[in-house]
Enzyme design. Structure first.
Site, mmCIF file in Angstrom:
data_model
loop_
_atom_site.group_PDB
_atom_site.id
_atom_site.type_symbol
_atom_site.label_atom_id
_atom_site.label_comp_id
_atom_site.label_asym_id
_atom_site.label_seq_id
_atom_site.Cartn_x
_atom_site.Cartn_y
_atom_site.Cartn_z
ATOM 1 N N ALA A 145 32.090 34.338 39.477
ATOM 2 C CA ALA A 145 33.090 35.065 40.240
ATOM 3 C C ALA A 145 34.182 35.599 39.332
ATOM 4 O O ALA A 145 34.269 35.258 38.151
ATOM 5 C CB ALA A 145 33.692 34.150 41.308
ATOM 6 N N LYS A 175 39.532 35.641 44.936
ATOM 7 C CA LYS A 175 38.327 35.332 44.171
ATOM 8 C C LYS A 175 37.143 35.983 44.854
ATOM 9 O O LYS A 175 36.906 35.767 46.050
ATOM 10 C CB LYS A 175 38.137 33.809 44.111
ATOM 11 N N LEU A 218 42.646 38.653 36.856
ATOM 12 C CA LEU A 218 43.262 37.513 36.175
ATOM 13 C C LEU A 218 42.261 36.738 35.349
ATOM 14 O O LEU A 218 42.609 36.141 34.331
ATOM 15 C CB LEU A 218 43.892 36.570 37.207
ATOM 16 N N GLY A 219 41.012 36.710 35.795
ATOM 17 C CA GLY A 219 39.992 35.942 35.085
ATOM 18 C C GLY A 219 38.622 36.270 35.609
ATOM 19 O O GLY A 219 38.456 36.847 36.686
ATOM 20 N N ARG A 220 37.626 35.881 34.817
ATOM 21 C CA ARG A 220 36.244 36.150 35.195
ATOM 22 C C ARG A 220 35.374 35.038 34.628
ATOM 23 O O ARG A 220 35.540 34.631 33.476
ATOM 24 C CB ARG A 220 35.788 37.498 34.639
ATOM 25 N N GLY A 221 34.471 34.504 35.449
ATOM 26 C CA GLY A 221 33.540 33.478 35.015
ATOM 27 C C GLY A 221 32.115 33.926 35.245
ATOM 28 O O GLY A 221 31.841 35.103 35.511
ATOM 29 N N GLY A 222 31.192 32.973 35.154
ATOM 30 C CA GLY A 222 29.790 33.308 35.315
ATOM 31 C C GLY A 222 29.404 33.640 36.744
ATOM 32 O O GLY A 222 28.387 34.286 36.992
ATOM 33 N N ASP A 266 34.150 18.167 38.820
ATOM 34 C CA ASP A 266 34.298 18.962 37.590
ATOM 35 C C ASP A 266 35.757 18.955 37.131
ATOM 36 O O ASP A 266 36.322 19.998 36.808
ATOM 37 C CB ASP A 266 33.813 20.394 37.825
#
Length: 496
Positions: free
Chosen positions: A23, A40, A17-21, A137
């Site tokens: 996880a 996650k 579904l998504g990817r960050g720096g 955040d």
């Protein structure tokens, strides 16, 4: 077709579904309970890094203690094998909808909708603060609106616990957050408390109303400086149709001094609901503004609000003069703190990882040891540099690291494109943030385009031009087409 990955003999990872720096998040099926969940997992590159592990564990611990309808729930945590690497994971509630960042791509919201969403965020924060957790955040990308119009606050990865003696970090005392939504105390590297989240909520509400954050600049340092010293424009000066009562709420939430802001999330929410007509008039901003030193007389027939603003302006003069006097000092503090902090610096043995690329493997290993870190050699890469010259590191240069952390050095295999041209990476199917980062790391400049889609999750890259595998001049543009939810879905709250 490959069988889906099975995590911990229970969770089928269906698709990313998504990817960050740090996880990635997968849509998954819980075989035991027969329900759809979001899983996650820490990226395999960071699975052995204690800094990333600790931050990941903090998120699980923070959210697992919170059970509120406006906070994405955590169902389970543990460790499992993904592609041969053991990684920690968090099993979360699957939220179907779009982030506020996605919705803002269409421009500012109607004031009533912006206020309703912010009130939902404040309900989540009131519960979080009551349980001793400050989010730190709050921003559009960390708030979702479900297809039913319900608000969900996410990503407590840098949340901080409140102790009896004030705010104490669960790890290190680092300035963390996103520049456009930082409270002045975060920008100065000071301890944060619940009122810091309320300032960020004010920034969020400001952007929902106007389509832009209250402050902008060419760098994170420039934005942080404004948070400390500058007064934002009234929202009504940036967008039409915003009532003066809404200006009042936003400006109190964005007060520089914590004592001048709302003191609790419920206090700010009650003022918002008063503007919406949900709460009795005695809980309005007029009383709050007076309490924090902004004298606002009762409205009079035919021009009360203008008189209120004149009185408030006079009451603000002293504070503005104080800000100007402190400006020189604040500039130094912000430039030093923000510059080091946004690159990962801290005051508790946490610092920014320097860039070792371009050094030979042996030289880079010596530099890593000199920095108090532990080097190890990773897989070779094709990056156009001579053989055994460092292409990249894991974690990346600029990342926050602690003394003694292991740094993986990736040397060149001696191959790669000639200088001046690069091979365009294929980023279709990836989440927008990860795709943009990949293109920039390759030396290309991504240009965002959007396309409505009911099949792909918002933020997923649907197409790119030039396509992956083609040759392009370094620094040239790559158009990235990103999925956004259709208008009918975005308005799917039923008018609540």
């Amino acid at each position: 077709m490959n069988a889906p990955t099975l995590l911990a003999d229970r969770y089928e990872l269906v698709r990313q579904l998504g990817r960050g720096g740090m996880a990635q998040v997968h849509l998954a099926h819980d075989r035991r309970l027969g329900r759809t969940v979001a899983v996650k997992t820490l990226l395999s590159d960071h699975a052995q890094d204690t800094v990333f592990q600790q931050r990941f564990q903090r998120e699980a611990q923070a959210v697992a203690s919170l059970n509120h309808p406006a906070i994405a729930a955590v169902y389970d945590t543990g460790e499992g094998e993904v592609n041969g690497v053991v990684v920690p994971y968090i099993v979360m509630e699957y939220v179907e909808g779009a982030t506020l960042a996605d919705l803002l791509e269409r421009g500012p919201m109607m004031p009533e909708e912006a206020l309703r969403i912010c009130a939902g965020v404040l309900r989540a924060l009131a519960y979080s603060h009551e349980h001793g957790i400050v989010h730190r955040d709050i921003k559009p990308a960390n708030v979702m609106l479900t297809t039913e119009g319900q608000v969900k606050v996410m990503d407590f990865g840098i949340a901080r616990a409140m102790g009896a003696g004030g705010m104490t970090m669960t790890a290190t005392s680092t300035v963390i957050g996103t520049a456009h939504y930082l409270s002045p105390e975060q920008a100065r590297g000071e301890k944060v408390d619940a009122r810091s989240d309320l300032y960020s909520s004010g920034c969020l509400l400001y952007e929902l109303l106007t389509g832009r954050p209250p402050f902008d600049g060419e760098s994170a340092v420039a934005v942080a400086y404004q948070h400390v010293t500058a007064e934002p424009d009234l929202p009504s000066h940036r967008a039409a149709g915003i009532a003066s009562e809404i200006d009042d709420v936003v400006m109190v939430s964005l007060a520089k001094g914590r004592e001048e802001r709302y003191q609790t999330a419920d206090e700010m929410r009650l003022d918002i609901e008063a503007v919406l007509g949900y709460a009795p008039v005695p809980g309005t901003t007029t009383q709050r503004a007076t309490a924090v030193g902004h004298p606002v007389p009762a409205p009079t027939q035919g021009g009360g609000r203008a008189e209120q603003r004149a009185a408030r302006s006079a009451g603000d003069d002293r504070r503005k003069r104080a800000v100007l006097v402190a400006g020189a000092v604040a500039a130094v503090v912000v430039c030093i703190v923000a510059f080091t902090s946004f690159l990962g610096g801290s005051d508790d043995d946490t610092f920014a990882l320097r860039d070792y690329s371009g050094s030979s493997l042996s030289e880079a290993a010596d530099q890593v040891r000199e920095d108090g870190l532990s080097p190890e050699t990773g897989a070779t890469r094709s990056c156009g540099k001579p053989e055994k010259v460092i292409c990249a590191t894991s974690p990346e240069a600029g990342s926050q690291v602690t003394e003694g952390a292991t740094i993986t050095l990736h040397p060149s295999d001696g191959t790669g494109e000639a200088e001046g041209t690069v091979q365009v990476p294929d980023v279709t199917g990836e989440q927008e943030d990860a795709a943009m980062a990949t293109l920039r790391e390759t030396g290309l400049e991504p240009v965002r385009d959007t396309r409505e889609s009911t099949e792909a999750a918002p933020g997923t890259v649907l197409a790119q031009s030039p396509e992956g595998g083609e040759e392009a001049e370094a620094g040239s543009e790559v158009t990235v087409t990103v999925a956004v939810a259709p208008a009918a879905v975005l308005r799917g709250d039923g008018g609540g």
